[in-house]
Design a protein around this motif. Structure first.
Motif, PDB file in Angstrom:
ATOM      1  N   ALA A 245     -12.825 -18.866  16.401  1.00 37.02           N
ATOM      2  CA  ALA A 245     -13.366 -20.069  15.769  1.00 37.02           C
ATOM      3  C   ALA A 245     -12.520 -20.493  14.579  1.00 37.02           C
ATOM      4  CB  ALA A 245     -14.816 -19.817  15.340  1.00 37.02           C
ATOM      5  N   ALA A 246     -12.006 -19.531  13.819  1.00 30.71           N
ATOM      6  CA  ALA A 246     -11.242 -19.840  12.608  1.00 30.71           C
ATOM      7  C   ALA A 246      -9.828 -20.310  12.925  1.00 30.71           C
ATOM      8  CB  ALA A 246     -11.190 -18.612  11.705  1.00 30.71           C
ATOM      9  N   TYR A 247      -9.273 -19.816  14.037  1.00 26.56           N
ATOM     10  CA  TYR A 247      -7.900 -20.157  14.418  1.00 26.56           C
ATOM     11  C   TYR A 247      -7.890 -20.631  15.875  1.00 26.56           C
ATOM     12  CZ  TYR A 247      -6.750 -17.450  10.235  1.00 26.56           C
ATOM     13  OH  TYR A 247      -6.675 -16.970   8.941  1.00 26.56           O
ATOM     14  N   PRO A 248      -8.344 -21.859  16.113  1.00 32.56           N
ATOM     15  CA  PRO A 248      -8.404 -22.337  17.502  1.00 32.56           C
ATOM     16  C   PRO A 248      -7.014 -22.510  18.102  1.00 32.56           C
ATOM     17  CG  PRO A 248      -8.896 -24.113  15.958  1.00 32.56           C
ATOM     18  CD  PRO A 248      -8.840 -22.854  15.151  1.00 32.56           C
ATOM     19  N   ALA A 249      -6.905 -22.198  19.354  1.00 29.26           N
ATOM     20  CA  ALA A 249      -5.632 -22.346  20.062  1.00 29.26           C
ATOM     21  C   ALA A 249      -5.341 -23.821  20.296  1.00 29.26           C
ATOM     22  CB  ALA A 249      -5.678 -21.597  21.386  1.00 29.26           C
ATOM     23  N   GLY A 250      -4.062 -24.185  20.169  1.00 28.70           N
ATOM     24  CA  GLY A 250      -3.612 -25.534  20.466  1.00 28.70           C
ATOM     25  C   GLY A 250      -2.872 -25.568  21.782  1.00 28.70           C
ATOM     26  N   PRO A 251      -2.309 -26.703  22.131  1.00 30.60           N
ATOM     27  CA  PRO A 251      -1.637 -26.821  23.430  1.00 30.60           C
ATOM     28  C   PRO A 251      -0.375 -25.978  23.552  1.00 30.60           C
ATOM     29  CG  PRO A 251      -1.294 -28.802  22.100  1.00 30.60           C
ATOM     30  CD  PRO A 251      -2.317 -27.978  21.389  1.00 30.60           C
ATOM     31  N   HIS A 252       0.197 -25.578  22.417  1.00 28.53           N
ATOM     32  CA  HIS A 252       1.452 -24.816  22.466  1.00 28.53           C
ATOM     33  C   HIS A 252       1.316 -23.418  21.861  1.00 28.53           C
ATOM     34  CE1 HIS A 252       3.300 -28.531  23.706  1.00 28.53           C
ATOM     35  NE2 HIS A 252       2.844 -29.125  22.630  1.00 28.53           N
ATOM     36  N   GLY A 253       0.112 -23.029  21.488  1.00 32.20           N
ATOM     37  CA  GLY A 253      -0.103 -21.731  20.878  1.00 32.20           C
ATOM     38  C   GLY A 253      -1.132 -21.836  19.767  1.00 32.20           C
ATOM     39  N   THR A 254      -1.279 -20.749  19.036  1.00 33.99           N
ATOM     40  CA  THR A 254      -2.266 -20.683  17.955  1.00 33.99           C
ATOM     41  C   THR A 254      -1.561 -20.703  16.611  1.00 33.99           C
ATOM     42  OG1 THR A 254      -3.777 -19.384  19.329  1.00 33.99           O
ATOM     43  CG2 THR A 254      -4.134 -19.330  16.948  1.00 33.99           C
ATOM     44  N   PRO A 255      -1.722 -21.770  15.803  1.00 32.29           N
ATOM     45  CA  PRO A 255      -1.106 -21.797  14.471  1.00 32.29           C
ATOM     46  C   PRO A 255      -1.791 -20.774  13.549  1.00 32.29           C
ATOM     47  CG  PRO A 255      -1.731 -24.006  15.204  1.00 32.29           C
ATOM     48  CD  PRO A 255      -2.390 -23.036  16.123  1.00 32.29           C
ATOM     49  N   PHE A 256      -0.974 -19.985  12.853  1.00 34.32           N
ATOM     50  CA  PHE A 256      -1.482 -18.927  11.976  1.00 34.32           C
ATOM     51  C   PHE A 256      -0.787 -19.045  10.624  1.00 34.32           C
ATOM     52  CE2 PHE A 256      -1.423 -14.112  11.039  1.00 34.32           C
ATOM     53  CZ  PHE A 256      -2.655 -14.168  10.391  1.00 34.32           C
ATOM     54  N   PRO A 257      -1.390 -19.765   9.655  1.00 35.99           N
ATOM     55  CA  PRO A 257      -0.784 -19.865   8.322  1.00 35.99           C
ATOM     56  C   PRO A 257      -0.785 -18.507   7.629  1.00 35.99           C
ATOM     57  CG  PRO A 257      -2.459 -21.565   8.672  1.00 35.99           C
ATOM     58  CD  PRO A 257      -2.615 -20.562   9.776  1.00 35.99           C
ATOM     59  N   PHE A 258       0.325 -18.195   6.973  1.00 38.54           N
ATOM     60  CA  PHE A 258       0.470 -16.885   6.335  1.00 38.54           C
ATOM     61  C   PHE A 258       1.277 -17.067   5.045  1.00 38.54           C
ATOM     62  CE2 PHE A 258       0.168 -12.283   7.618  1.00 38.54           C
ATOM     63  CZ  PHE A 258       0.535 -11.766   6.388  1.00 38.54           C
ATOM     64  N   ARG A 259       0.613 -16.905   3.914  1.00 35.31           N
ATOM     65  CA  ARG A 259       1.261 -17.034   2.606  1.00 35.31           C
ATOM     66  C   ARG A 259       1.876 -15.701   2.206  1.00 35.31           C
ATOM     67  NH1 ARG A 259      -1.121 -15.926  -2.568  1.00 35.31           N
ATOM     68  NH2 ARG A 259       0.031 -16.895  -4.291  1.00 35.31           N
ATOM     69  N   ARG A 260       3.083 -15.753   1.628  1.00 35.87           N
ATOM     70  CA  ARG A 260       3.756 -14.556   1.132  1.00 35.87           C
ATOM     71  C   ARG A 260       4.338 -14.816  -0.255  1.00 35.87           C
ATOM     72  NH1 ARG A 260       4.417 -10.499   5.019  1.00 35.87           N
ATOM     73  NH2 ARG A 260       3.994 -11.180   7.147  1.00 35.87           N
ATOM     74  N   ILE A 261       4.438 -13.747  -1.034  1.00 34.97           N
ATOM     75  CA  ILE A 261       4.979 -13.799  -2.391  1.00 34.97           C
ATOM     76  C   ILE A 261       6.263 -12.991  -2.421  1.00 34.97           C
ATOM     77  CG2 ILE A 261       4.553 -13.246  -4.823  1.00 34.97           C
ATOM     78  CD1 ILE A 261       1.519 -13.362  -4.115  1.00 34.97           C
ATOM     79  N   PHE A 262       7.301 -13.555  -3.053  1.00 37.33           N
ATOM     80  CA  PHE A 262       8.633 -12.952  -3.090  1.00 37.33           C
ATOM     81  C   PHE A 262       9.072 -12.763  -4.534  1.00 37.33           C
ATOM     82  CE2 PHE A 262       8.192 -15.427   0.720  1.00 37.33           C
ATOM     83  CZ  PHE A 262       8.917 -14.794   1.707  1.00 37.33           C
ATOM     84  N   ALA A 263       9.874 -11.728  -4.762  1.00 40.25           N
ATOM     85  CA  ALA A 263      10.455 -11.521  -6.078  1.00 40.25           C
ATOM     86  C   ALA A 263      11.830 -10.857  -5.938  1.00 40.25           C
ATOM     87  CB  ALA A 263       9.553 -10.652  -6.951  1.00 40.25           C
ATOM     88  N   VAL A 264      12.790 -11.361  -6.691  1.00 43.63           N
ATOM     89  CA  VAL A 264      14.123 -10.759  -6.782  1.00 43.63           C
ATOM     90  C   VAL A 264      14.428 -10.591  -8.260  1.00 43.63           C
ATOM     91  CG1 VAL A 264      16.582 -11.042  -6.311  1.00 43.63           C
ATOM     92  CG2 VAL A 264      14.893 -11.812  -4.618  1.00 43.63           C
ATOM     93  N   ALA A 265      14.595  -9.339  -8.701  1.00 44.02           N
ATOM     94  CA  ALA A 265      14.842  -9.032 -10.105  1.00 44.02           C
ATOM     95  C   ALA A 265      16.246  -8.434 -10.253  1.00 44.02           C
ATOM     96  CB  ALA A 265      13.794  -8.062 -10.638  1.00 44.02           C
ATOM     97  N   HIS A 266      17.027  -9.019 -11.125  1.00 45.04           N
ATOM     98  CA  HIS A 266      18.420  -8.603 -11.321  1.00 45.04           C
ATOM     99  C   HIS A 266      18.549  -7.876 -12.654  1.00 45.04           C
ATOM    100  CE1 HIS A 266      22.751  -8.734 -10.809  1.00 45.04           C
ATOM    101  NE2 HIS A 266      22.873  -9.249 -12.019  1.00 45.04           N
ATOM    102  N   LYS A 267      19.066  -6.639 -12.604  1.00 47.65           N
ATOM    103  CA  LYS A 267      19.299  -5.850 -13.818  1.00 47.65           C
ATOM    104  C   LYS A 267      20.648  -6.235 -14.402  1.00 47.65           C
ATOM    105  CE  LYS A 267      19.321  -1.019 -15.408  1.00 47.65           C
ATOM    106  NZ  LYS A 267      19.095   0.383 -14.967  1.00 47.65           N
ATOM    107  N   GLU A 268      20.666  -6.534 -15.678  1.00 48.65           N
ATOM    108  CA  GLU A 268      21.903  -6.979 -16.301  1.00 48.65           C
ATOM    109  C   GLU A 268      22.981  -5.898 -16.220  1.00 48.65           C
ATOM    110  OE1 GLU A 268      22.521  -9.995 -17.300  1.00 48.65           O
ATOM    111  OE2 GLU A 268      20.492 -10.568 -16.719  1.00 48.65           O
TER     112      GLU A 268
END
Length: 269
Positions: A245-268
């Motif tokens: 019910a929350a993720y209904p299938a469409g004609p080409h598949g099931t859209p699944f939104p997925f949020r991600r958080i990224f971090a790149v830390a550089h040491k001097e």
């Protein structure tokens, strides 16, 4: 099952959506700058079956790379499929380690982690040790899922509560906000790049969102119910219906939104 119990992992189930799962890692790698050593030393924390760890050898062919994980099943898959010398003269190895306590035993040029730190309570407290373990000019980079308020996870928590598994899942404090990660990393003297992305994966097959979470977020529930097949099947049936019910299938598949958080830390340097 207590909150401290470790979930069991299924490499085959995890790899069923390998292409989609690898996309954030390649996007993370694209923002990692050059490394200070000609033959860099790299650690991949939470390497799983090693499929994305192998991408590090493509980016840095001369590197000595070690993937660390605490799942024997995942490491067995990584040893068989990916371990050994690399074509560029480097080497790819895998070893057992617990990210909650792992500390660099030598200088690293890159410490990277892909969709692992959400399983480590208080992981931001480990950053100082990892940054100290970097060679000057080195990089610490990671990505974590930021979708714990998505229907897939809200429905999972609600059902877990109804099935008496309240302590099985931890989500409220699983990851920090991008702003909090930025503050933590700059507070350690790093130059940090932090961002978030929402992917819309187009999944195919029968009940593909359920199939996806069986490889990751649902593992604690499956582990808790492993000795009670009737309860497990009841949970999965109710969860499957809610996901449809929350993720209904469409004609080409099931859209699944997925949020991600990224971090790149550089040491001097």
């Amino acid at each position: 099952m207590s909150a401290a119990a470790a979930p069991t992992w299924d490499p085959a189930q995890y790899l069923r959506h390998a292409d989609h799962r690898a996309r954030p890692f390649t996007d993370l790698l694209a923002r990692v700058p050059g490394l200070p050593a000609e033959r860099p030393r790299i650690a991949d924390l939470g390497c799983g079956p090693g499929n994305v760890t192998a991408l590090l050898a493509q980016r840095w062919p001369t590197a000595r790379i070690t993937g660390y994980d605490n799942s024997a099943d995942m490491l067995d898959k990584a040893h068989v499929e990916h371990e050994g010398p690399t074509p560029g003269g480097g080497r790819l190895d895998f070893a057992h380690a617990d990210v909650r306590t792992w500390t660099p035993g030598e200088p690293y040029d890159l410490i990277i982690s892909n969709a692992t730190l959400q399983w480590v309570p208080g992981h931001v407290d480990r950053f100082a040790d990892w940054v100290r373990g970097l060679r000057p000019g080195g990089t610490f980079a990671f990505q974590v899922p930021g979708n714990f308020d998505a229907p897939s996870h809200r429905l999972m928590r609600d059902l877990a509560h109804r099935h008496g598994l309240t302590d099985t899942l931890r989500h409220d404090d699983a990851v920090l906000t991008p702003q909090a990660y930025l503050a933590a990393l700059t507070g350690l003297g790093c130059t940090a790049d932090v961002w978030e992305t929402t992917y819309v994966h187009l999944l195919t097959g029968e009940d593909p969102v359920l199939d996806w979470v069986k490889g990751t977020g649902l593992r604690p529930v499956l582990t808790a119910l492993a000795d009670d097949p009737e309860a497990r099947d009841a949970f999965l049936g109710a969860y499957r219906d809610a996901l449809r019910a929350a993720y209904p299938a469409g004609p080409h598949g099931t859209p699944f939104p997925f949020r991600r958080i990224f971090a790149v830390a550089h040491k001097e340097a």
